[in-house]
Write a protein that holds these residues in place. Structure first.
Motif, PDB file in Angstrom:
ATOM      1  N   LEU A   1     -44.492 -37.639 -18.546  1.00  0.00           N
ATOM      2  CA  LEU A   1     -43.377 -37.049 -19.287  1.00  0.00           C
ATOM      3  C   LEU A   1     -43.722 -36.972 -20.775  1.00  0.00           C
ATOM      4  CD1 LEU A   1     -40.582 -35.930 -19.072  1.00  0.00           C
ATOM      5  CD2 LEU A   1     -39.647 -38.235 -19.131  1.00  0.00           C
TER       6      LEU A   1
ATOM      7  N   ALA B   1     -31.264 -42.345 -20.261  1.00  0.00           N
ATOM      8  CA  ALA B   1     -32.699 -42.071 -20.102  1.00  0.00           C
ATOM      9  C   ALA B   1     -33.465 -42.569 -21.321  1.00  0.00           C
ATOM     10  CB  ALA B   1     -32.923 -40.577 -19.899  1.00  0.00           C
TER      11      ALA B   1
ATOM     12  N   LEU C   1     -24.306 -34.729 -19.876  1.00  0.00           N
ATOM     13  CA  LEU C   1     -25.703 -34.576 -20.287  1.00  0.00           C
ATOM     14  C   LEU C   1     -26.044 -35.524 -21.431  1.00  0.00           C
ATOM     15  CD1 LEU C   1     -28.411 -33.251 -20.123  1.00  0.00           C
ATOM     16  CD2 LEU C   1     -27.558 -31.300 -21.410  1.00  0.00           C
TER      17      LEU C   1
ATOM     18  N   ALA D   1     -39.945 -28.041 -11.312  1.00  0.00           N
ATOM     19  CA  ALA D   1     -39.213 -28.775 -12.344  1.00  0.00           C
ATOM     20  C   ALA D   1     -37.931 -28.048 -12.745  1.00  0.00           C
ATOM     21  CB  ALA D   1     -40.110 -28.992 -13.564  1.00  0.00           C
ATOM     22  N   LEU D   2     -38.019 -26.731 -12.795  1.00  0.00           N
ATOM     23  CA  LEU D   2     -36.868 -25.973 -13.293  1.00  0.00           C
ATOM     24  C   LEU D   2     -35.777 -25.781 -12.242  1.00  0.00           C
ATOM     25  CD1 LEU D   2     -38.645 -23.236 -15.435  1.00  0.00           C
ATOM     26  CD2 LEU D   2     -37.603 -25.384 -16.179  1.00  0.00           C
TER      27      LEU D   2
ATOM     28  N   VAL E   1     -43.969 -27.616 -17.680  1.00  0.00           N
ATOM     29  CA  VAL E   1     -42.639 -27.693 -17.079  1.00  0.00           C
ATOM     30  C   VAL E   1     -41.967 -26.328 -17.120  1.00  0.00           C
ATOM     31  CG1 VAL E   1     -40.296 -28.507 -17.532  1.00  0.00           C
ATOM     32  CG2 VAL E   1     -42.179 -30.143 -17.405  1.00  0.00           C
TER      33      VAL E   1
ATOM     34  N   ARG F   1     -37.209 -36.770  -7.982  1.00  0.00           N
ATOM     35  CA  ARG F   1     -36.023 -36.055  -7.498  1.00  0.00           C
ATOM     36  C   ARG F   1     -35.644 -36.525  -6.103  1.00  0.00           C
ATOM     37  NH1 ARG F   1     -35.830 -31.709 -11.280  1.00  0.00           N
ATOM     38  NH2 ARG F   1     -35.789 -33.070 -13.082  1.00  0.00           N
TER      39      ARG F   1
ATOM     40  N   LEU G   1     -27.633 -35.807 -13.065  1.00  0.00           N
ATOM     41  CA  LEU G   1     -26.637 -35.247 -13.970  1.00  0.00           C
ATOM     42  C   LEU G   1     -25.309 -35.059 -13.243  1.00  0.00           C
ATOM     43  CD1 LEU G   1     -26.279 -34.268 -16.826  1.00  0.00           C
ATOM     44  CD2 LEU G   1     -26.963 -31.983 -16.085  1.00  0.00           C
TER      45      LEU G   1
ATOM     46  N   ARG H   1     -45.802 -41.760 -18.607  1.00  0.00           N
ATOM     47  CA  ARG H   1     -46.962 -41.195 -19.286  1.00  0.00           C
ATOM     48  C   ARG H   1     -47.006 -39.665 -19.143  1.00  0.00           C
ATOM     49  NH1 ARG H   1     -50.933 -39.721 -21.853  1.00  0.00           N
ATOM     50  NH2 ARG H   1     -52.778 -40.970 -22.161  1.00  0.00           N
TER      51      ARG H   1
ATOM     52  N   SER I   1     -31.978 -32.004 -11.440  1.00  0.00           N
ATOM     53  CA  SER I   1     -31.793 -33.442 -11.281  1.00  0.00           C
ATOM     54  C   SER I   1     -30.399 -33.721 -10.732  1.00  0.00           C
ATOM     55  CB  SER I   1     -31.947 -34.134 -12.632  1.00  0.00           C
ATOM     56  OG  SER I   1     -31.584 -35.477 -12.497  1.00  0.00           O
TER      57      SER I   1
ATOM     58  N   TYR J   1     -42.521 -34.901 -10.334  1.00  0.00           N
ATOM     59  CA  TYR J   1     -41.097 -34.539 -10.401  1.00  0.00           C
ATOM     60  C   TYR J   1     -40.466 -34.539  -9.013  1.00  0.00           C
ATOM     61  CZ  TYR J   1     -40.332 -33.397 -15.286  1.00  0.00           C
ATOM     62  OH  TYR J   1     -40.140 -33.486 -16.625  1.00  0.00           O
TER      63      TYR J   1
ATOM     64  N   PHE K   1     -36.254 -45.246 -20.945  1.00  0.00           N
ATOM     65  CA  PHE K   1     -37.591 -44.679 -21.155  1.00  0.00           C
ATOM     66  C   PHE K   1     -38.304 -45.344 -22.331  1.00  0.00           C
ATOM     67  CE2 PHE K   1     -40.294 -41.689 -23.411  1.00  0.00           C
ATOM     68  CZ  PHE K   1     -41.096 -41.146 -22.415  1.00  0.00           C
TER      69      PHE K   1
ATOM     70  N   TYR L   1     -26.419 -38.873 -20.033  1.00  0.00           N
ATOM     71  CA  TYR L   1     -27.701 -38.895 -19.317  1.00  0.00           C
ATOM     72  C   TYR L   1     -28.852 -39.133 -20.290  1.00  0.00           C
ATOM     73  CZ  TYR L   1     -31.805 -37.051 -16.895  1.00  0.00           C
ATOM     74  OH  TYR L   1     -33.044 -36.897 -16.362  1.00  0.00           O
ATOM     75  N   VAL L   2     -28.822 -38.402 -21.395  1.00  0.00           N
ATOM     76  CA  VAL L   2     -29.890 -38.547 -22.389  1.00  0.00           C
ATOM     77  C   VAL L   2     -29.894 -39.961 -22.971  1.00  0.00           C
ATOM     78  CG1 VAL L   2     -30.770 -37.733 -24.613  1.00  0.00           C
ATOM     79  CG2 VAL L   2     -29.877 -36.089 -22.961  1.00  0.00           C
TER      80      VAL L   2
END
Lengths: 218, 218, 218, 218
Positions: free
Chosen positions: B119, B174, B167, B136-137, B130, B81, B144, B117, B141, B77, B178, B170-171
């Motif tokens: 993720l 991704a 968001l 990660a938290l 996570v 980032r 966004l 892999r 990112s 991550y 992905f 973004y999804v």
DNA sequence: AATGAATGAGTATTCATTCAT
DNA sequence: GATGAATGAATACTCATTCAT
């Protein structure tokens, strides 16, 4: 004893001396276990217990853990293909047909998380089982054909632009829907926004519908 | 140079009596092993061997397989980032900025399959690691934020329609990128069309760029 | 820096570059760890940590875990022998002297549970360390001598009967007191009666005192 | 025939495909191993080898090393309780009854050293297993009851004084006998007098008999 | 004198699979 | 067709001990 009560018996425990029911019971248990824990995480012991069967029966009917996994994968694919075949878009105008396709994809994945898990797991294993599965390879996804037809009808009608590759569109839609559910937990954690709630799903549905329909405009 | 080869370099010749190098070497080996086989499939023995280290050193430095996995996840991550933070879209017009975002996502995933892999694997485990990872938290990112800014600039300029949730976009992006790489092998097998070739990737890139840009039109 | 503050320093952390303090600190930590967990259960790592020392120092000063155990055992024996030597029964009439002996045994074990644990543990290992310990073997227990003298005085006086073997009496008293504390937890559980309470100990003390004094009457 | 040799017989020739024999064999081997080396020192590998069984069978039948230890402890307790139940003192005059009780305790411990070891080991572990063992907790020692009855009869008869607590007397006798065998090796080494010889045991027996009988006089 | 780094041999436990009935 | 018993090969993890500085 009436037929319905026999079914009940099968559904409940498991009918002794009923090979088909036993086999089906093991397969069902395997699908649950593999979906929940993946190929590596699943335990043959647990599958046998879930099926209320003997561990050795698993081997008797399916030969090995790996073969059982393939059988579970096949059954999972068979199921989604059957649902896909039920889709009838011929009567719908292209845009509505496209929306229905998106909704189908989103809803199926939303309701069949085990499919997501198995798909992800299979990819993690380099599509090893799919590649040797007649079921997965020969039973083509009707969705691709449906998308192609819909794109063509839309193009004729002037709703959709030309030159869109059906497979690429299929991948986009599958990706947008799959990723949402596959990574929902991770994204919810990272972005601090619960994506698993119904309203969130519904809002996201509207987003991809309009993104796709707009995206396909000429 | 792809991440994998960077990792490889670190993992090779390890200096004895060089704790930082040793620790880095183990971490690098772990990232490769976890990326290749997932948490369940990875073997601590193998990680030690890859790192040319003693197995006990793995525990000396990382405590447990699970902690090591979390460290590997964190490093993965941290890396993406860092790349994301290098993205500078401020000088670009909104449409070009959006294209650059899509290209970044596609290229990063194309070159860093191990991220895909990990993720996928992390999701298979219910985002367990996570959720307990400060890295990660807390390290949000930047993507966004970049999407939000770009959408806003485009809206002001009149290039993009209003009301698009950053968001959700973004999804979508991704997801489209992905899924392509994550399920490339499976889909190539099923559809009998090699999606891993460069030309296929390039074509798919054009597809999602136009779908997205068109999809965002007012 | 005055002497007293140095002691304080030693008692607190551990004085760097002060070999004797370091060694003493390790030995003290070892005694606690061995008493708490036995030879098998004790961890060298833990001893080093307790002593706020380095693990390697343990080996530097004591050679091996086993040697350290022997050193701890010696120290434990040395301590009880020192206490025993402080006992002065010469001024007391035989019966009072015998009571004092019993009280000493009971109180010492009550207050030094670690002695019980180490004694039990050493027996579990077949007295392997004691047999090779000059300390344990050469520094005879003064108690045996005290018992012999007291028995003799009592016999002359007519309070105690003749023919009582001092060692056998020593074993009886040691057994009655040792067993009470050694097996207190097990017996409390089995008989549902808390033998660890002060009143229970006090009552048991009266019991063995009267049993012994009566038992020795002519 | 001592318990050890009984166990040995069971542990030898094991019938294949004879689950009860297999389980018994493992338990017998476990009792020997635990008695010889304690919970910490015992090795599951060794137990399996002693039982001429596969190591996994140990887990198949007993779940874990700790559960196996508890089973071994239970079996050990069950055995001594069974022997205790065979004691019939009703026909004997109080003094003879008391002597028989002492002899029973001394002889049992003399012949079943493994009981001593397990009792000591269990205490070293804070009576953890006993506390969760129905066997040890519910199957009360008949000895306590026998002592109580004997004391009462003796009191009525005028042989024993009043006010002696049965549990305290039980602890004294158990302590005197247990300690002799438990610490025999250590004491023999320290005092330079072999306490393990039959004559030494016999002499000690006379000592505690007279100490107790005299000690209980009114 | 003191320390962190490194290692080999173990240690409980797991798991897919096969055997015997 | 069905079952419990048995096995070998792994697997994560531990621990006393030694090395290099």
């Amino acid at each position: 004893m009436s037929l319905s009560s026999e079914i009940l018996v099968e559904a409940q425990g498991r009918n002794r001396r009923n090979p088909e029911a036993t086999k089906a019971s093991i397969l069902a248990a395997a699908r649950m276990e593999f979906a929940a824990k993946g190929l590596d995480g699943a335990r043959v012991d647990q599958i046998a217990k879930r099926a209320k069967a003997n561990k050795q029966l698993v081997y008797y009917y399916f030969g090995s853990k790996d073969s059982l996994y393939k059988a579970a994968l096949d059954a999972t694919y068979a199921e989604i293909r059957a649902r896909e075949r039920e889709l009838d878009l011929s009567a719908l105008p292209p845009r509505d047909a496209m929306v229905k396709l998106i909704d189908f994809s989103l809803n199926y994945l939303n309701q069949h998380r085990e499919f997501i898990r198995m798909l992800a797991d299979e990819n993690a294993h380099g599509a090893r089982h799919v590649r040797s599965s007649d079921m997965a390879l020969e039973t083509n996804s009707p969705l691709l054909e449906l998308i192609a037809e819909t794109l063509e009808r839309g193009e004729v009608e002037g709703t959709f632009r030309a030159g869109v590759d059906p497979l690429e569109l299929y991948v986009s839609i599958a990706g947008m829907t799959f990723f949402y559910f596959a990574n929902g937990l991770t994204m919810s954690a990272i972005f601090g926004r619960d994506l698993t709630r119904d309203e969130a799903v519904s809002s996201y549905r509207d987003h991809i519908v309009s993104l796709t329909l707009n995206g396909l405009r000429p």
